[in-house]
Design a protein around this motif. Structure first.
Motif, PDB file in Angstrom:
ATOM      1  N   GLY A   7      35.888  38.112  51.045  1.00 14.93           N
ATOM      2  CA  GLY A   7      34.889  37.541  50.134  1.00 14.93           C
ATOM      3  C   GLY A   7      35.431  36.247  49.545  1.00 14.93           C
ATOM      4  O   GLY A   7      35.210  35.933  48.378  1.00 14.93           O
ATOM      5  N   ASN A  11      32.500  33.778  44.104  1.00 12.75           N
ATOM      6  CA  ASN A  11      33.069  33.343  42.812  1.00 12.75           C
ATOM      7  C   ASN A  11      34.496  33.847  42.627  1.00 12.75           C
ATOM      8  O   ASN A  11      35.383  33.089  42.226  1.00 12.75           O
ATOM      9  N   ILE A  12      34.709  35.131  42.917  1.00 10.06           N
ATOM     10  CA  ILE A  12      36.050  35.697  42.718  1.00 10.06           C
ATOM     11  C   ILE A  12      37.025  35.169  43.770  1.00 10.06           C
ATOM     12  O   ILE A  12      38.157  34.792  43.443  1.00 10.06           O
ATOM     13  N   LEU A  33      38.033  35.948  54.709  1.00  9.50           N
ATOM     14  CA  LEU A  33      36.836  36.539  55.329  1.00  9.50           C
ATOM     15  C   LEU A  33      35.629  36.298  54.441  1.00  9.50           C
ATOM     16  O   LEU A  33      35.708  36.420  53.206  1.00  9.50           O
ATOM     17  N   ASN A  35      30.914  36.126  54.573  1.00  7.88           N
ATOM     18  CA  ASN A  35      29.737  36.639  55.265  1.00  7.88           C
ATOM     19  C   ASN A  35      29.160  35.578  56.203  1.00  7.88           C
ATOM     20  O   ASN A  35      29.195  35.707  57.408  1.00  7.88           O
ATOM     21  N   LYS A  36      28.663  34.455  55.605  1.00  6.55           N
ATOM     22  CA  LYS A  36      28.042  33.435  56.464  1.00  6.55           C
ATOM     23  C   LYS A  36      28.316  31.997  56.035  1.00  6.55           C
ATOM     24  O   LYS A  36      27.943  31.069  56.736  1.00  6.55           O
ATOM     25  N   SER A  96      36.832  41.308  47.337  1.00  4.73           N
ATOM     26  CA  SER A  96      35.810  40.816  46.402  1.00  4.73           C
ATOM     27  C   SER A  96      34.513  40.498  47.135  1.00  4.73           C
ATOM     28  O   SER A  96      33.865  39.492  46.869  1.00  4.73           O
ATOM     29  N   ILE A  97      34.156  41.388  48.063  1.00  6.14           N
ATOM     30  CA  ILE A  97      32.859  41.262  48.751  1.00  6.14           C
ATOM     31  C   ILE A  97      31.818  41.904  47.847  1.00  6.14           C
ATOM     32  O   ILE A  97      32.041  43.004  47.328  1.00  6.14           O
ATOM     33  N   SER A  98      30.685  41.217  47.664  1.00  5.68           N
ATOM     34  CA  SER A  98      29.664  41.828  46.805  1.00  5.68           C
ATOM     35  C   SER A  98      28.850  42.829  47.623  1.00  5.68           C
ATOM     36  O   SER A  98      28.610  42.620  48.816  1.00  5.68           O
ATOM     37  N   TYR A 105      35.147  47.724  55.061  1.00  6.53           N
ATOM     38  CA  TYR A 105      36.518  47.256  55.294  1.00  6.53           C
ATOM     39  C   TYR A 105      37.564  48.096  54.551  1.00  6.53           C
ATOM     40  O   TYR A 105      38.753  47.936  54.761  1.00  6.53           O
ATOM     41  N   LYS A 121      32.982  46.507  43.137  1.00  2.02           N
ATOM     42  CA  LYS A 121      32.769  47.813  42.501  1.00  2.02           C
ATOM     43  C   LYS A 121      31.953  48.764  43.360  1.00  2.02           C
ATOM     44  O   LYS A 121      32.099  49.972  43.302  1.00  2.02           O
ATOM     45  N   LYS A 198      30.355  33.839  35.052  1.00  2.00           N
ATOM     46  CA  LYS A 198      29.850  33.133  36.235  1.00  2.00           C
ATOM     47  C   LYS A 198      30.070  34.063  37.429  1.00  2.00           C
ATOM     48  O   LYS A 198      31.199  34.344  37.828  1.00  2.00           O
ATOM     49  N   MET A 199      28.947  34.572  37.963  1.00  2.00           N
ATOM     50  CA  MET A 199      29.082  35.599  39.005  1.00  2.00           C
ATOM     51  C   MET A 199      28.050  35.355  40.089  1.00  2.00           C
ATOM     52  O   MET A 199      27.088  34.621  39.901  1.00  2.00           O
ATOM     53  N   ASN A 203      25.685  40.640  41.092  1.00  2.00           N
ATOM     54  CA  ASN A 203      26.335  41.095  39.868  1.00  2.00           C
ATOM     55  C   ASN A 203      25.599  40.587  38.620  1.00  2.00           C
ATOM     56  O   ASN A 203      25.493  41.286  37.607  1.00  2.00           O
TER      57      ASN A 203
HETATM   58  N1  NAP Z   1      32.184  37.277  39.503  1.00  2.00           N
HETATM   59  C1  NAP Z   1      32.707  38.000  38.555  1.00  2.00           C
HETATM   60  O1  NAP Z   1      32.998  37.542  37.448  1.00  2.00           O
HETATM   61  C2  NAP Z   1      33.013  39.476  38.810  1.00  2.00           C
HETATM   62  C3  NAP Z   1      33.610  40.227  37.792  1.00  2.00           C
HETATM   63  C4  NAP Z   1      33.908  41.551  38.030  1.00  2.00           C
HETATM   64  C5  NAP Z   1      33.616  42.135  39.256  1.00  2.00           C
HETATM   65  N2  NAP Z   1      33.020  41.396  40.216  1.00  2.00           N
HETATM   66  C6  NAP Z   1      32.702  42.043  41.510  1.00  2.00           C
HETATM   67  O2  NAP Z   1      33.309  41.298  42.553  1.00  2.00           O
HETATM   68  C7  NAP Z   1      32.487  41.302  43.715  1.00  2.00           C
HETATM   69  C8  NAP Z   1      32.209  39.860  44.116  1.00  2.00           C
HETATM   70  O3  NAP Z   1      31.555  39.174  43.055  1.00  2.00           O
HETATM   71  P1  NAP Z   1      31.273  37.613  43.156  1.00  2.00           P
HETATM   72  O4  NAP Z   1      30.677  37.228  41.853  1.00  2.00           O
HETATM   73  O5  NAP Z   1      32.483  36.896  43.645  1.00  2.00           O
HETATM   74  O6  NAP Z   1      30.130  37.610  44.297  1.00  2.00           O
HETATM   75  P2  NAP Z   1      29.635  36.369  45.177  1.00  2.00           P
HETATM   76  O7  NAP Z   1      29.911  35.092  44.499  1.00  2.00           O
HETATM   77  O8  NAP Z   1      28.243  36.687  45.575  1.00  2.00           O
HETATM   78  O9  NAP Z   1      30.584  36.445  46.483  1.00  2.00           O
HETATM   79  C9  NAP Z   1      30.460  37.471  47.428  1.00  2.00           C
HETATM   80  C10 NAP Z   1      31.427  37.248  48.567  1.00  2.00           C
HETATM   81  O10 NAP Z   1      31.284  38.328  49.498  1.00  2.00           O
HETATM   82  C11 NAP Z   1      30.985  37.794  50.810  1.00  2.00           C
HETATM   83  N3  NAP Z   1      30.171  38.803  51.501  1.00  2.00           N
HETATM   84  C12 NAP Z   1      28.966  39.296  51.129  1.00  2.00           C
HETATM   85  N4  NAP Z   1      28.559  40.238  52.009  1.00  2.00           N
HETATM   86  C13 NAP Z   1      29.525  40.328  52.958  1.00  2.00           C
HETATM   87  C14 NAP Z   1      29.696  41.115  54.136  1.00  2.00           C
HETATM   88  N5  NAP Z   1      28.780  42.010  54.525  1.00  2.00           N
HETATM   89  N6  NAP Z   1      30.823  40.946  54.869  1.00  2.00           N
HETATM   90  C15 NAP Z   1      31.750  40.030  54.494  1.00  2.00           C
HETATM   91  N7  NAP Z   1      31.659  39.270  53.390  1.00  2.00           N
HETATM   92  C16 NAP Z   1      30.557  39.415  52.633  1.00  2.00           C
HETATM   93  C17 NAP Z   1      30.264  36.475  50.535  1.00  2.00           C
HETATM   94  O11 NAP Z   1      30.305  35.615  51.671  1.00  2.00           O
HETATM   95  P3  NAP Z   1      29.263  34.371  51.799  1.00  2.00           P
HETATM   96  O12 NAP Z   1      29.656  33.395  50.748  1.00  2.00           O
HETATM   97  O13 NAP Z   1      29.503  33.867  53.163  1.00  2.00           O
HETATM   98  O14 NAP Z   1      27.887  34.924  51.586  1.00  2.00           O
HETATM   99  C18 NAP Z   1      31.140  35.968  49.378  1.00  2.00           C
HETATM  100  O15 NAP Z   1      32.346  35.477  49.868  1.00  2.00           O
HETATM  101  C19 NAP Z   1      31.235  42.116  43.341  1.00  2.00           C
HETATM  102  O16 NAP Z   1      31.402  43.456  43.735  1.00  2.00           O
HETATM  103  C20 NAP Z   1      31.211  42.040  41.832  1.00  2.00           C
HETATM  104  O17 NAP Z   1      30.560  43.149  41.252  1.00  2.00           O
HETATM  105  C21 NAP Z   1      32.712  40.076  40.034  1.00  2.00           C
END
Ligand code: NAP
Length: 383
Positions: A7, A11-12, A33, A35-36, A96-98, A105, A121, A198-199, A203
């Motif tokens: 992921g 953001n993470i 790694l 998604n797209k 950190s894949i959402s 994985y 999560k 910022k998420m 999320n």
């Molecule tokens: N952001 C925060 O502050 C925060 C805080 C606590 C927990 N979290 C948790 O951390 C996780 C990620 O959050 P985020 O805010 O970073 O989300 P995000 O910005 O939407 O990023 C998601 C990442 O996962 C990749 N992804 C999505 N589906 C996939 C798949 N099927 N196979 C491989 N890669 C895949 C995306 O790739 P693409 O970019 O190519 O689509 C991207 O790299 C979530 O579970 C969230 O609940 C986040």
């Protein structure tokens, strides 16, 4: 030290890479790694020169391949990634894949890595009952990095508290002060505008409906063996206190830090690298905090919390159904197939579908999640 980031374009993932660049330049990025988003992945390749990259969406692969001809970075096909993980070893991993596909994985990552910084999560919610078995079998150290769980891990690893209850705080999201009527017209753009964090969109929307806190409650139950009846949610709009342990001796322990995922991620990398840096600009300053507010959850305002409250949390399959139907609903809302205020009803309807599938292995759950999605979309006549 080498690291794999699952992921990396989110953001993470982006934040983790920036922390590595600025603070731990000696950590070698082994695998990225996504998604797209091949364009962002490419930028990351240029900067971090990983040995491998992997893109889940095969339709974007030719574009990535074309751009990578002059780089040493090799592409691993998504169908081969788990096999690669089983054949190699990595010191550090960030997951950190959402979404619930993060589970695809997890088993291979637990085999592959010594230290897992676990941010996703949804995979814990679906397979938390199997997590300890796998981490023990593989001797993998799990570091919960979701802020509330990072906070609880810190509290529990420093003292063996005798507690009555454990509170997870929720900021309440962007609609905390909205009335019910105005929620009918909420747009996707409004729903992803979180006041404190910022998420990614999933999320952010989960935070606005309180689904995020429901998922985190399950996450806390599995990670720290806290009985559900002792786990509570409390609204705390300032989002600086992340968890509260209400102890039996009539005192409570609150854990404070700024709402910035830098803190859990930095500390994970710091502790696994035995470096003792002090980051003074992130230090919590009490004199800059005017007030701290706490409210009970208003179930009228957050009807999804009511839905969650009614499910039998000891039924693994019901918890998985909640997790998956929530994600399906969020994506339907994103693509204008349902309205914001229909999300909770959609989930409630999906929960009433009966299944007797086995969920005794990660593979069982991965298959059930796919099957459940197909059935839910069919029932709602959405293909
Ligand atoms: N952001 C925060 O502050 C925060 C805080 C606590 C927990 N979290 C948790 O951390 C996780 C990620 O959050 P985020 O805010 O970073 O989300 P995000 O910005 O939407 O990023 C998601 C990442 O996962 C990749 N992804 C999505 N589906 C996939 C798949 N099927 N196979 C491989 N890669 C895949 C995306 O790739 P693409 O970019 O190519 O689509 C991207 O790299 C979530 O579970 C969230 O609940 C986040």
């Amino acid at each position: 030290m080498n690291i794999n980031i699952f992921g990396s374009t989110g953001n993470i993932g982006t934040k983790t890479l920036s922390i590595i660049k600025n603070n731990f330049p000696f950590i070698q990025v082994n695998l990225l790694l996504a998604n797209k988003n091949y364009k962002k992945l490419l930028t990351q390749v240029k900067l971090f020169k990983p040995k491998y990259v992997c893109l889940n969406d095969n339709t974007k692969l030719p574009l990535l391949k074309k751009k990578l001809v002059n780089y040493r970075t090799k592409i691993i096909l998504s169908c081969d990634i788990n096999e690669y993980l089983y054949k190699s070893k990595t010191e550090l991993t960030i997951l950190s894949i959402s979404g619930y596909n993060s589970l695809n994985y997890l088993e291979a990552i637990l085999f592959n890595t010594n230290n897992l910084g676990l941010v996703s999560k949804e995979c814990i919610v679906s397979a938390g009952h199997l997590l300890k078995k796998f981490s023990k079998k593989n001797n993998t150290k799990i570091f919960p990095l979701d802020s509330e769980h990072y906070s609880l891990n810190y509290l529990f690893s420093n003292k063996n508290f005798q507690y009555n209850n454990v509170y997870l705080t929720a900021s309440g999201g962007p609609f905390l002060t909205y009335n019910l009527k105005s929620l009918e017209k909420v747009t996707f753009k409004q729903a992803i505008k979180h006041p404190k964090w910022k998420m990614g969109y999933k999320n952010s929307i989960d935070s606005s409906t309180l689904a995020n806190k429901c998922l985190e409650l399950v996450e806390a139950h599995y990670l720290f063996d806290i009985p559900y009846e002792k786990l509570k949610i409390i609204i705390h709009p300032e989002a600086v206190i992340h968890s509260i342990v209400d102890c039996k001796n009539l005192t409570s322990i609150m854990n404070y830090f700024y709402p910035d995922m830098f803190i859990p991620i930095y500390n994970f990398l710091n502790s696994t690298n035995n470096i003792d840096n002090e980051y003074l600009n992130k230090k919590f300053e009490f004199n800059q905090t005017n007030q701290l507010n706490f409210y009970k959850v208003d179930k009228n305002k957050f009807p999804l919390f009511n839905v969650f409250d009614q499910i039998d949390k000891n039924s693994k399959i019901d918890v998985i159904k909640f997790n998956c139907s929530n994600e399906i609903a969020v994506n339907l809302f994103k693509f204008n197939k349902i309205k914001y205020n229909q999300i909770h009803q959609f989930i409630d309807n999906s929960l009433s579908l009966d299944f007797n599938n086995q969920v005794n292995s990660i593979n069982d759950i991965v298959e059930f999640q796919q099957y459940f999605k197909e059935i839910v979309l069919q029932k709602n006549e959405i293909i």
